[in-house]
Write an enzyme that holds these catalytic residues in place. Sequence first.
Site: not given
Ligand SMILES: [Zn+2]
Length: 280
Positions: A77, A232, A236, A259
Amino acid sequence: MEVEYQHTLAREISLSGVGLHTGCHATVTIAPAPANAGFSFVLADGSRVPATPDAVRSTVRCTRLGSATAAVNTVEHVLAALLGMDVDNAQIVVDGEEIPIMDGSALPFAQAIAEAGRREQRVPRRMLHLRAPFWRRDGDKVLVCVPAPRFKVNFFVAFPPPVGNQFFESQPLTPDYFLREIAPNRTFGFRSEVETLYSQGLARGGSLDNAVVIDRDGYLGPLRFPDEIVRHKVLDLIGDFALLGSYPCCEVIALKSGHALHVAAARELRAPLAAAASAR
Ligand SMILES: [Zn+2]
């Protein structure tokens, strides 16, 4: 064409709070850094780690970076806020093992950066230009990057109800757009997973003050945007692409990715740049 220059912060900023996964209190200080320095972290034991894909130690639930002797959780973040606010160079000093989660979004970081302001550095910005479309797939997760003048992120997610299918198409990213439409979106978790996360030593600092909690019949608490979940995910991805070390001149189309796939893509996209730099 007008030259775009690198920027750092005009002054240092500090934020404190608990870590989402460790539950421990920490202070993060973001300081100006010289041109071409990129983003780097100074960890609790004083060791330094550059924000690169090679420094990634784990992508389970958050992105963890480490040096030989220490590590820091949940870097995505603060990195998203730096890239989203068009900052190229910054040193991030953290006195604990995790970046504070704040309200679960990148808004506190982005607002602090906006208040501090940016300082232009008279060195041209490092840009990542793709020669051809790039794509990577991992099962049903897909990431496509196509050349574009400005960084832009489109994302599709499919979760069980009440989230369902959400698609978000971003505008080309500018600091104003990032601050207004992307930065405020909070991290999220499913109520049914809370026990499992706890038993894995994760989410110890999680609460309704710093996360959107999703239950089978609805959300526990009001949303900031009806499509806050997919927004969101965009946030990310921006944080993970900050590991590229140069401004991504591309439009990303992400399908259900996370991720792990983002970091793998950043590693591959960065490789030719690193090779070119070492050949110089
Ligand atoms: Zn996040």
